[in-house]
Scaffold this motif. Sequence first.
Motif, PDB file in Angstrom:
ATOM      1  N   UNK A  89      62.820  44.009  35.740  1.00 15.41           N
ATOM      2  CA  UNK A  89      62.055  42.768  35.627  1.00 15.41           C
ATOM      3  C   UNK A  89      61.587  42.194  36.966  1.00 15.41           C
ATOM      4  N   UNK A  90      62.436  42.189  37.976  1.00 14.40           N
ATOM      5  CA  UNK A  90      62.017  41.629  39.269  1.00 14.40           C
ATOM      6  C   UNK A  90      60.893  42.461  39.875  1.00 14.40           C
ATOM      7  N   UNK A  91      61.026  43.777  39.805  1.00 17.25           N
ATOM      8  CA  UNK A  91      59.970  44.646  40.336  1.00 17.25           C
ATOM      9  C   UNK A  91      58.679  44.429  39.551  1.00 17.25           C
ATOM     10  N   UNK A  92      58.782  44.242  38.256  1.00 14.39           N
ATOM     11  CA  UNK A  92      57.583  44.009  37.450  1.00 14.39           C
ATOM     12  C   UNK A  92      56.897  42.702  37.869  1.00 14.39           C
ATOM     13  N   UNK A  93      57.676  41.658  38.128  1.00 16.19           N
ATOM     14  CA  UNK A  93      57.090  40.383  38.570  1.00 16.19           C
ATOM     15  C   UNK A  93      56.362  40.562  39.906  1.00 16.19           C
ATOM     16  N   UNK A  94      56.985  41.301  40.822  1.00 14.28           N
ATOM     17  CA  UNK A  94      56.370  41.550  42.131  1.00 14.28           C
ATOM     18  C   UNK A  94      55.053  42.303  41.948  1.00 14.28           C
ATOM     19  N   UNK A  95      55.061  43.307  41.097  1.00 19.17           N
ATOM     20  CA  UNK A  95      53.858  44.116  40.869  1.00 19.17           C
ATOM     21  C   UNK A  95      52.797  43.331  40.099  1.00 19.17           C
ATOM     22  N   UNK A  96      53.206  42.424  39.212  1.00 19.22           N
ATOM     23  CA  UNK A  96      52.227  41.537  38.569  1.00 19.22           C
ATOM     24  C   UNK A  96      51.470  40.759  39.637  1.00 19.22           C
ATOM     25  N   UNK A  97      52.218  40.203  40.580  1.00 21.17           N
ATOM     26  CA  UNK A  97      51.587  39.430  41.652  1.00 21.17           C
ATOM     27  C   UNK A  97      50.662  40.323  42.477  1.00 21.17           C
ATOM     28  N   UNK A  98      51.118  41.518  42.812  1.00 23.19           N
ATOM     29  CA  UNK A  98      50.272  42.454  43.559  1.00 23.19           C
ATOM     30  C   UNK A  98      48.977  42.733  42.806  1.00 23.19           C
ATOM     31  N   UNK A  99      49.082  42.953  41.513  1.00 24.69           N
ATOM     32  CA  UNK A  99      47.902  43.265  40.687  1.00 24.69           C
ATOM     33  C   UNK A  99      46.936  42.084  40.676  1.00 24.69           C
ATOM     34  N   UNK A 100      47.451  40.871  40.545  1.00 23.90           N
ATOM     35  CA  UNK A 100      46.586  39.687  40.534  1.00 23.90           C
ATOM     36  C   UNK A 100      45.869  39.516  41.869  1.00 23.90           C
ATOM     37  N   UNK A 101      46.565  39.753  42.973  1.00 24.33           N
ATOM     38  CA  UNK A 101      45.947  39.663  44.299  1.00 24.33           C
ATOM     39  C   UNK A 101      44.885  40.757  44.451  1.00 24.33           C
ATOM     40  N   UNK A 102      45.166  41.955  43.942  1.00 25.85           N
ATOM     41  CA  UNK A 102      44.162  43.034  43.959  1.00 25.85           C
ATOM     42  C   UNK A 102      42.900  42.612  43.199  1.00 25.85           C
ATOM     43  N   UNK A 103      43.096  42.019  42.029  1.00 21.20           N
ATOM     44  CA  UNK A 103      41.952  41.578  41.225  1.00 21.20           C
ATOM     45  C   UNK A 103      41.143  40.518  41.966  1.00 21.20           C
ATOM     46  N   UNK A 104      41.829  39.611  42.648  1.00 21.14           N
ATOM     47  CA  UNK A 104      41.153  38.587  43.438  1.00 21.14           C
ATOM     48  C   UNK A 104      40.316  39.245  44.530  1.00 21.14           C
ATOM     49  N   UNK A 105      40.909  40.186  45.236  1.00 20.95           N
ATOM     50  CA  UNK A 105      40.222  40.871  46.338  1.00 20.95           C
ATOM     51  C   UNK A 105      39.038  41.710  45.837  1.00 20.95           C
ATOM     52  N   UNK A 106      39.098  42.136  44.590  1.00 22.23           N
ATOM     53  CA  UNK A 106      37.995  42.925  44.028  1.00 22.23           C
ATOM     54  C   UNK A 106      36.873  42.050  43.475  1.00 22.23           C
ATOM     55  N   UNK A 107      37.029  40.726  43.616  1.00 23.61           N
ATOM     56  CA  UNK A 107      35.953  39.820  43.224  1.00 23.61           C
ATOM     57  C   UNK A 107      35.983  39.362  41.783  1.00 23.61           C
ATOM     58  N   UNK A 108      37.050  39.625  41.083  1.00 27.02           N
ATOM     59  CA  UNK A 108      37.161  39.193  39.688  1.00 27.02           C
ATOM     60  C   UNK A 108      37.173  37.662  39.615  1.00 27.02           C
ATOM     61  N   UNK A 109      36.586  37.116  38.575  1.00 29.24           N
ATOM     62  CA  UNK A 109      36.546  35.657  38.385  1.00 29.24           C
ATOM     63  C   UNK A 109      37.954  35.122  38.135  1.00 29.24           C
ATOM     64  N   UNK A 110      38.236  33.927  38.665  1.00 34.01           N
ATOM     65  CA  UNK A 110      39.564  33.321  38.520  1.00 34.01           C
ATOM     66  C   UNK A 110      39.956  33.173  37.051  1.00 34.01           C
ATOM     67  N   UNK A 111      39.008  32.839  36.174  1.00 36.43           N
ATOM     68  CA  UNK A 111      39.325  32.674  34.748  1.00 36.43           C
ATOM     69  C   UNK A 111      39.900  33.975  34.181  1.00 36.43           C
ATOM     70  N   UNK A 112      39.339  35.110  34.613  1.00 33.39           N
ATOM     71  CA  UNK A 112      39.832  36.394  34.113  1.00 33.39           C
ATOM     72  C   UNK A 112      41.161  36.756  34.762  1.00 33.39           C
ATOM     73  N   UNK A 113      41.304  36.476  36.056  1.00 30.65           N
ATOM     74  CA  UNK A 113      42.567  36.756  36.749  1.00 30.65           C
ATOM     75  C   UNK A 113      43.701  35.975  36.102  1.00 30.65           C
ATOM     76  N   UNK A 114      43.425  34.725  35.743  1.00 26.58           N
ATOM     77  CA  UNK A 114      44.452  33.862  35.165  1.00 26.58           C
ATOM     78  C   UNK A 114      44.535  34.003  33.643  1.00 26.58           C
ATOM     79  N   UNK A 115      43.899  35.044  33.128  1.00 22.24           N
ATOM     80  CA  UNK A 115      43.969  35.407  31.707  1.00 22.24           C
ATOM     81  C   UNK A 115      43.642  34.239  30.792  1.00 22.24           C
ATOM     82  N   UNK A 116      42.551  33.519  31.122  1.00 22.63           N
ATOM     83  CA  UNK A 116      42.139  32.367  30.293  1.00 22.63           C
ATOM     84  C   UNK A 116      41.176  32.818  29.216  1.00 22.63           C
TER      85      UNK A 116
END
Length: 116
Positions: A89-116
């Motif tokens: 679980x802890x590693x998964x949380x860390x990797x979730x954060x990594x994935x979200x930062x990757x999505x941000x860096x790739x230009x994805x819209x915040x609404x999609x990054x935040x799963x709205x």
Amino acid sequence: MTKHKIYTMSFASVYPHYVTKADKKGRTKTEVDEIIRWLTGYSQEELETQLEKQTDFETFFAEAPQLNPSRALIKGVVCGVRVEDIEESTMQEIRYLDKLIDELAKGKAMEKILRK
């Protein structure tokens, strides 16, 4: 089994790398903080306190006020591993954060990054 080295690393030591990665792609520290707050439930003040205290990753996620239930919607590959398949679980949380930062860096819209 020994703990992965990232668990004992201070969150504050990696945080500037998240900001730099986003900044290089024209995104902001404010957006990085918003992602972290969305994922963990920390307020901005609580996040800054965790950074000042040099809290390690394991404690950072263990003390998170409210891990976002929508984080289960985060799918994809980070470091060659599918985040949804990580069992620890802890590693998964860390990797979730990594994935979200990757999505941000790739230009994805915040609404999609935040799963709205």
